[in-house]
Design an enzyme around this catalytic site. Structure first.
Site, PDB file in Angstrom:
ATOM      1  N   ASP A  10     -23.370 -24.277 -21.525  1.00  0.00           N
ATOM      2  CA  ASP A  10     -23.400 -25.622 -20.963  1.00  0.00           C
ATOM      3  C   ASP A  10     -24.874 -25.926 -20.694  1.00  0.00           C
ATOM      4  OD1 ASP A  10     -23.400 -27.901 -19.414  1.00  0.00           O
ATOM      5  OD2 ASP A  10     -22.197 -27.068 -17.774  1.00  0.00           O
ATOM      6  N   LYS A  72     -32.676 -33.242 -20.525  1.00  0.00           N
ATOM      7  CA  LYS A  72     -31.506 -33.672 -21.308  1.00  0.00           C
ATOM      8  C   LYS A  72     -31.467 -35.190 -21.480  1.00  0.00           C
ATOM      9  CE  LYS A  72     -26.488 -32.886 -21.370  1.00  0.00           C
ATOM     10  NZ  LYS A  72     -25.411 -32.173 -20.650  1.00  0.00           N
ATOM     11  N   GLU A 173     -18.303 -31.986 -23.691  1.00  0.00           N
ATOM     12  CA  GLU A 173     -18.120 -31.373 -22.367  1.00  0.00           C
ATOM     13  C   GLU A 173     -16.700 -31.550 -21.826  1.00  0.00           C
ATOM     14  OE1 GLU A 173     -21.440 -32.971 -20.189  1.00  0.00           O
ATOM     15  OE2 GLU A 173     -22.867 -31.896 -21.463  1.00  0.00           O
ATOM     16  N   ASP A 195     -16.433 -36.147 -14.200  1.00  0.00           N
ATOM     17  CA  ASP A 195     -17.584 -35.242 -14.114  1.00  0.00           C
ATOM     18  C   ASP A 195     -18.698 -35.877 -13.285  1.00  0.00           C
ATOM     19  OD1 ASP A 195     -19.857 -33.702 -14.489  1.00  0.00           O
ATOM     20  OD2 ASP A 195     -19.604 -33.482 -16.661  1.00  0.00           O
TER      21      ASP A 195
END
Ligand code: ADP
Ligand code: MG
Length: 633
Positions: A10, A72, A173, A195
């Site tokens: 991850d 990211k 994800e 999330d």
């Protein structure tokens, strides 16, 4: 053998983790410090050594110009895309960037591309895994947000390659989180994955059919998460300090950092206890102390939590679903440990969310499950197939500036399709291939992904060359385009690695615009999908005929199947999708017993409970059937 391990990673905005399959269950691999989470922070120390994770964090305040975090957010994006990010984050871009060029970030005296920085985080995870296994680790599955586009996915793969990892698959994800909970075993249903991480909020609605996950809607807020909660608490503390202690420490980086550390500790404590104590030493022998009850905490943070509701509702709307139709809710991200967040999610979807696994580990655990599947893992998981869809249509520009779609939006990937074209002008030796992404009719309304030339076409009258253009989207969503002039064999190709991605707004706009064309799109898609399905079942049948089960059928059964096979073949290329569907259904019915026999013969356990067209016995999604162009046929 250690070198055979495929790890699941991850690669998060705030934290990254690596996991593996320990017999039946996935487990996170801790670092040397015993901690599971590796903060996604990279720094250069005094000796220009690269530090990653917790050791890098202290440099965030000491030498921010030599430290990078939240990289990211920049993966696969261009200068044009990130203007908004620059308002939120102190990214230091290289001074000499040209428009369209890959971003480079300053760290110390050097500049690095986002994949290079991410690769440092990956390298650390790789090292942790190698220490754990006592041998080299070279293969990985890496997760990406469901909304990541081609460029962002490609950048993530590049990061893996730079880190010395063969990235076998990128997995969404939310899909990974669902896999970690073993939801695929339920076979069918709708899953909502909520999330809330450090700086981003994502809601994804997945449709599970026959153990396959399909992302049907995503929404969220790229600037919403635990950081916002921290900042609210810091603001209150600063106010208190100014009011009570008559001290302004706003510009004192060291003091603010201490306050940040203290409020985060308090926040985390409040997830499991009714009150927490803030205690911060300040300059001049001052000390700030305060008791926070969970009630007060919930009041302060309520605006942050409330902001997650609208995206959830929008995602439901986009998926055409009511909250009552959600079967499973999965919580992901450290911030979903907050009891109030759990409550809100439960109220919103009317379901008790899954909370057995650590929300900040669940994505990595799911990546490990996927890694195990790819590695040929256990009997049960071996048969699973994971599907994704392309968010926007892909095609090329044809005469008159018109877009010719080759792979339609929402096609399951991996996918491939071929179309044939020819030249416009007599004696034309160069053919420009302009690759486009989007739903609109005109090329100028779509996004330009790449251009390349097919050169050296022998001069021929216009309309004579037969140019085959092939699109292939691999399982990671990366597009490969090739063009070949069939009479001369001249060939050219390009892997589409756009140097930057789309902004969220652009994607949203492109989709909004496309809604105007939805009806037309839909009809066309019906035809294409029906053809593709026909292709799949015919191929599966061809394979079935080679199976010993074929001989176990009666000659009547075999004759009937072959009659229906020919009938389907005859309508397959037509535009009447209802006729194609009818043919598929009839053949499906007729081959039911063959499928059962094959299942019994244990040659193909994957057939369980499915008719042949669902088994993937054919090439499955790869067997994309192109829209036939009339010119040459
Ligand atoms: P990301 O997916 O963005 O990389 P994570 O899922 O690791 O991030 O979430 C990190 C966030 O979760 C941070 O803001 C952290 O403070 C918060 N967090 C972690 N544990 C808790 C907890 N027990 N209670 C509240 N927030 C938490
Ligand atoms: Mg995350």
């Amino acid at each position: 053998m250690a070198s055979d391990y495929i790890v699941g990673i991850d690669l998060g905005t705030t934290n990254s983790l690596v996991a593996h399959m320990q017999r039946e269950f996935p487990a996170v691999i801790p670092g040397e410090d015993g901690l599971n989470l590796v903060p996604s922070v990279v720094a250069l120390d005094e000796k220009n050594q690269i530090l990653v994770g917790n050791p890098a964090r202290k440099y965030l305040i000491e030498t921010p110009e030599r430290t990078v975090y939240s990289i990211k957010r920049l993966m696969g994006r261009g200068v044009e895309d990130i203007q908004e990010e620059l308002k939120f984050f102190p990214f230091r871009l290289a001074d000499d960037l040209q428009p369209g060029e890959v971003l480079r970030i300053k760290m110390g005296e050097r500049t690095y591309t986002p994949p290079e920085i991410s690769a440092q985080v990956l390298r650390q995870l790789k090292r942790n895994a190698e220490r754990f296994f006592g041998g080299p680790v070279t293969k990985a599955v890496i997760t990406v947000p469901a909304y990541f586009n081609d460029a962002q996915r490609q950048a993530t793969k590049d990061a893996g390659r730079i880190a010395g990892l063969d990235v076998l698959r990128l997995v969404n994800e939310p899909t990974a989180a669902s896999l970690a909970y073993g939801l695929d075993k339920k076979k069918n249903g709708i899953v909502a994955v909520y999330d809330l991480g450090g700086g981003t909020f994502d809601i994804s609605i997945l449709k599970l059919h026959d153990g396959i996950f399909e992302v049907i809607a995503t929404n969220g807020d790229t600037h919403l998460g635990g950081d916002d909660i921290d900042n609210l608490l810091i603001a209150i503390a600063l106010d208190d300090i100014q009011g009570d202690l008559k001290l302004d420490v706003r510009r004192n980086g060291e003091a603010v950092q201490r306050i940040r550390k203290a409020v985060i500790e308090a926040k985390i404590a409040l997830s499991s206890q009714p009150s927490a104590r803030l205690d911060v030493e300040l300059p001049g022998a001052n000390r700030y102390q305060r008791e926070i009850t969970r009630e007060a905490f919930e009041q302060v943070t309520d605006p942050v939590v409330q902001r997650t509701i609208a995206p959830c509702k929008q995602a439901l709307k986009d998926a055409g679903l009511k909250p009552g139709q959600i079967d499973e809710v999965v919580l992901v991200g450290g911030s979903t440990r907050i009891p109030k967040v759990r409550q809100i999610v439960q109220d919103l979807f009317g379901r008790v969310p899954h909370t057995d696994l650590n929300p900040d580990e669940v994505v990595a655990l799911g990546a490990a499950v996927q890694a195990n599947i790819l590695g040929g893992g256990s009997e049960i998981t071996k048969e699973m197939l994971l599907l994704d869809v392309t968010p926007l249509s892909l095609g090329i520009e044809v005469a008159g500036g018109v877009t010719d779609k080759i792979i339609l939006r929402n096609s399951t990937i991996p996918a491939s399709a071929t179309q044939y074209y020819t030249t416009q002008v007599d004696g034309q030796t160069n053919v420009a291939i302009h690759v486009l992404q989007g739903e609109r009719e005109l090329a100028r309304d779509c996004r330009s992904l790449a251009r390349f030339d097919l050169k050296g076409v022998p001069p021929m009258p216009a309309g004579m060359p037969r140019i085959e253009v092939k699109f292939l989207i691999d399982a990671n969503g990366i597009l490969q385009v090739s063009a070949r002039e069939q009479r001369s064999g001249q060939e050219a190709q390009i892997a589409v690695q756009p140097s930057y991605g789309l902004t969220d707004e652009q994607v949203e706009n492109m989709l909004l615009e496309s809604f105007d064309y939805a009806e037309e799109d839909f009809r066309q898609r019906q035809v294409i999908e029906a053809r593709r399905e026909a292709d799949t079942i015919l191929m599966a049948l061809a394979k079935g005929k080679k199976n010993e089960a074929w001989r176990d059928l009666t000659s009547d059964e075999r004759r009937r199947i072959e009659t229906l096979e020919r009938a389907l073949g005859a309508v397959q290329e037509g535009d009447d999708y209802q006729a194609i569907r009818k043919g598929i259904d009839a053949l499906n019915q007729a081959t039911m017993r063959l499928a059962e026999l094959m299942m019994d013969s244990a040659v193909t356990t994957a057939l369980k409970g499915k008719t042949m067209d669902e088994t993937g016995l054919g090439e499955g999604p790869q067997a994309g059937h192109p829209v036939a162009k009339a010119e040459f046929e």
